[in-house]
Design an enzyme around this catalytic site. Structure first.
Site, PDB file in Angstrom:
ATOM      1  N   LYS A 148       0.671  -1.176   0.044  1.00  0.00           N
ATOM      2  CA  LYS A 148      -0.029   0.126  -0.067  1.00  0.00           C
ATOM      3  C   LYS A 148       1.039   1.249  -0.098  1.00  0.00           C
ATOM      4  O   LYS A 148       2.000   1.236   0.762  1.00  0.00           O
ATOM      5  CB  LYS A 148      -0.869  -0.081   1.187  1.00  0.00           C
ATOM      6  CG  LYS A 148      -1.850  -0.994   1.225  1.00  0.00           C
ATOM      7  CD  LYS A 148      -2.680  -1.038   2.830  1.00  0.00           C
ATOM      8  CE  LYS A 148      -3.728  -1.749   2.874  1.00  0.00           C
ATOM      9  NZ  LYS A 148      -4.502  -1.667   3.951  1.00  0.00           N
ATOM     10  N   LYS A 160      -0.431  -8.094   5.783  1.00  0.00           N
ATOM     11  CA  LYS A 160      -1.071  -9.239   5.604  1.00  0.00           C
ATOM     12  C   LYS A 160      -2.166  -9.048   4.840  1.00  0.00           C
ATOM     13  O   LYS A 160      -3.162  -7.982   5.253  1.00  0.00           O
ATOM     14  CB  LYS A 160      -1.347  -9.989   6.711  1.00  0.00           C
ATOM     15  CG  LYS A 160      -2.320 -11.395   6.742  1.00  0.00           C
ATOM     16  CD  LYS A 160      -1.480 -12.478   6.002  1.00  0.00           C
ATOM     17  CE  LYS A 160      -2.067 -13.693   5.982  1.00  0.00           C
ATOM     18  NZ  LYS A 160      -1.401 -14.692   5.309  1.00  0.00           N
ATOM     19  N   ARG A 208     -11.954  13.460   9.888  1.00  0.00           N
ATOM     20  CA  ARG A 208     -13.270  14.305   9.414  1.00  0.00           C
ATOM     21  C   ARG A 208     -14.559  13.490   9.249  1.00  0.00           C
ATOM     22  O   ARG A 208     -14.542  12.534  10.038  1.00  0.00           O
ATOM     23  CB  ARG A 208     -12.808  14.541   7.985  1.00  0.00           C
ATOM     24  CG  ARG A 208     -12.657  13.414   7.073  1.00  0.00           C
ATOM     25  CD  ARG A 208     -12.890  13.650   5.664  1.00  0.00           C
ATOM     26  NE  ARG A 208     -12.404  12.404   4.900  1.00  0.00           N
ATOM     27  CZ  ARG A 208     -13.195  11.486   4.461  1.00  0.00           C
ATOM     28  NH1 ARG A 208     -14.459  11.557   4.973  1.00  0.00           N
ATOM     29  NH2 ARG A 208     -12.741  10.503   3.736  1.00  0.00           N
TER      30      ARG A 208
END
Length: 447
Positions: free
Chosen positions: A158, A201, A291
Site C-alpha cells: 500500500k 497481511k 473528518r
C-alpha cells in the site's frame, strides 16, 4: 459559540452543514465556483462568495481564496465537510494563524493520521489492533521478501500517502512480489508525489468495519458505534449500514471501548473514524479519517445525535453534549450513495435533471443538494444524494429501503438507483452475508 461559519465545500454536505448551523442560530457563508452558482446551498446560505472557476484547484482547493472569503465576511470558523481540504493540515494551520477556527482536529493530528505508516505506528501505541506487516516504508525487494515470508502470503502493498485504492497491489506468492512492489511504488509516486509503500497481511474475505469516535478537546473521548461499509467497488464505498450485521453486542462494545480510549489518550478534538478490516472475530486497523464521513447519517439514525452539532460544539470549546453512557443504539439504518453514473459501467453521467422526486414516510431521510432543473457539472465527484433508511430492526429497514428505492425518481441522467434496487432483493444482502469483495464479484457476474 461561533457567530458565523464559512462552509468550505459543495453539494449535499455543504447543505447538510448549513442546516446544522441554522438550527444552532449561526450565520452561514458558503463559497462556490462559477459552476455552482445555482447550487442549493448557495441559494439558502446567508452569504455566498464566488472563489474561482470550475476546476477544484482554482476554487474549492484554493486556500488563499477561502481565507480571503473568511476575512471579507467576518467568518470566525470554517467547516470543511469531507473531501477537498477537510484533511489538509496546512489549511488547518493557516486558519489558526489567522485566528479562524478549523472545525476539526489539529493540524498535527491530521498529519499523523494522513501518513498511513505513522498512523499505524500511532494506532499500535494506543492499543488499537493492527494488521501484521512492516513497521515502516519498504524500499528493497529483499526486505519485502523477508517481511512477506514472516507474515505469510498473500500480502498487500500500500502507498503510505495513499487512498481510494491507488498504489495498492496484492502479491499471492513470492514470484508476484517484485512486480507488485514496483507497480505499487510507481502508482503511489504518480498519484501522491510520494512513492513510499508498506506491506501488510492480505485478508481473504474481510468486512470493512469503522468506528465513529469523538474527542472532546479536553482529553476525553466517546464512540458512537460502528458502521459496516463492506459493499465497495474499487475500494469506494457504495452501501453502508449501522450496526454491522456481522458483530454482536460484546464485539461492538469491545472495539468501541478500545477506540474511545485511544482517541482520549491521543488528546484528539472533534469527529474521527477509525477503520478496520474484520475477519474471524478479529479487528485490524487500516486507517483513521480525521473528518466527518459521507456515511455519518446512519450513525445519527441509530443514536439520535446530530454529529455536525457535536463538531461545532466541540470546536467552539463546549465539549461533547453526551457521555458514553448516554449513547444508546436503536434499530438499524442503511445508506445508499446515489451517484450520477451508469449503474453498470459506472461512467459519470453529468447533465440536467429533468425530474427529481424523493421518497418520504417514517424512517426515510434524503440528503441531496440537487433539484428538478439542476444541471450537474462535470467537474466534481458524482455523488448527488444519499438515501438513509431507519427501521426498528434490519428486516424492517430492508423492507423500508425497498419501498423508498421504488419511490425515488431521478430523470434526465443515469444514476446508480437501479443497482440498489437489484441489491435490496439479493439473498446475500438480505442475510447480511457479504465481504469487501462481494460487490465486485456480483458486478462481474452480472455483465
Amino acid at each position: 459559540m461561533f457567530q458565523k461559519i464559512l462552509i468550505a465545500n459543495r453539494g449535499e454536505i455543504a447543505l447538510r452543514v448549513l442546516r446544522a448551523c441554522k438550527e444552532l442560530g449561526i450565520q452561514t457563508v458558503v463559497v462556490h465556483s462559477t459552476a455552482d452558482a445555482d447550487a442549493m446551498h448557495v441559494r439558502l446560505a446567508d452569504e455566498s462568495v464566488c472563489i474561482g472557476p470550475p476546476p477544484s484547484r482554482d476554487s474549492y482547493l484554493n486556500i488563499h481564496q477561502i481565507v480571503a472569503a473568511c476575512e471579507i465576511t467576518g467568518a470566525d470558523a470554517v467547516h470543511p465537510g469531507y473531501g477537498f481540504l477537510s484533511e489538509n493540515a496546512k489549511f488547518a494551520d493557516i486558519l489558526a494563524a489567522h485566528n479562524i477556527t478549523f472545525i476539526g482536529p489539529s493540524g498535527d493530528h491530521i498529519r499523523i493520521m494522513g501518513d498511513k505508516i505513522e498512523a499505524k505506528r500511532t494506532a499500535k501505541r494506543l492499543g488499537i489492533p493492527v494488521v501484521p506487516g512492516s513497521d515502516g516504508a519498504v524500499t528493497e525487494e529483499k526486505e519485502a521478501g523477508r517481511i512477506a515470508a514472516e507474515i505469510g502470503y498473500p500480502v498487500i502493498i500500500k502507498a503510505s500517502a495513499g487512498g481510494g485504492g491507488r498504489g495498492m497491489k496484492v502479491a499471492h506468492t513470492e514470484a508476484d512480489l517484485e512486480i507488485a512492489l514496483q507497480t505499487a511504488r510507481s502508482e503511489a509516486g504518480a498519484a501522491f508525489g510520494d512513492d513510499a509503500v508498506y506491506i501488510e497481511k492480505y485478508l481473504e474475505k474481510p468486512r470493512h468495519i469503522e468506528v465513529q469516535v469523538f474527542g472532546d478537546g479536553f482529553g476525553g473521548g466517546v464512540h458512537f458505534g460502528e458502521r459496516d461499509c463492506s459493499l465497495q467497488r474499487r475500494h469506494q464505498k457504495v452501501w453502508e449500514e449501522a450496526n454491522s450485521p456481522a458483530l454482536n453486542a460484546e464485539e461492538r462494545s469491545r472495539i468501541g471501548g478500545i477506540c474511545a480510549k485511544a482517541i482520549a489518550d491521543l488528546g484528539y478534538s472533534g469527529a474521527g473514524t477509525i477503520e478496520f478490516l474484520y475477519e474471524n472475530g478479529e479487528f485490524y486497523f487500516i486507517e483513521m479519517n480525521t473528518r466527518l464521513q459521507v456515511e455519518h447519517p446512519v450513525t445519527e439514525a441509530i443514536t439520535g445525535i446530530d454529529l455536525v452539532h457535536e463538531q461545532i460544539r466541540v470546536a467552539s470549546g463546549g465539549g461533547l453534549s453526551v457521555k458514553q453512557e448516554d449513547i444508546k443504539f436503536t434499530g438499524h439504518a442503511i445508506e445508499c450513495r446515489i451517484n450520477a453514473e451508469d449503474p453498470r459501467t459506472f461512467t459519470p453521467s453529468p447533465g440536467t435533471i429533468t425530474h427529481f422526486h424523493t421518497p418520504g414516510g417514517l424512517g426515510i431521510r434524503v440528503d441531496s443538494g440537487v433539484y428538478s432543473g439542476y444541471k450537474i457539472p462535470p467537474y466534481y465527484d458524482s455523488l448527488i444524494g444519499k438515501l438513509i433508511v431507519h427501521g426498528r430492526n434490519r428486516v424492517e429497514c430492508m423492507m423500508r429501503l425497498r419501498r423508498a428505492l421504488d419511490e425515488f425518481v431521478v430523470d434526465g441522467i443515469k444514476t446508480t438507483l437501479p443497482l440498489f434496487r437489484d441489491l435490496v432483493g439479493n439473498a446475500d444482502i438480505a442475510n447480511g452475508d457479504y465481504d469487501i469483495h462481494w460487490l465486485e464479484k456480483y458486478l462481474a457476474q452480472s455483465e
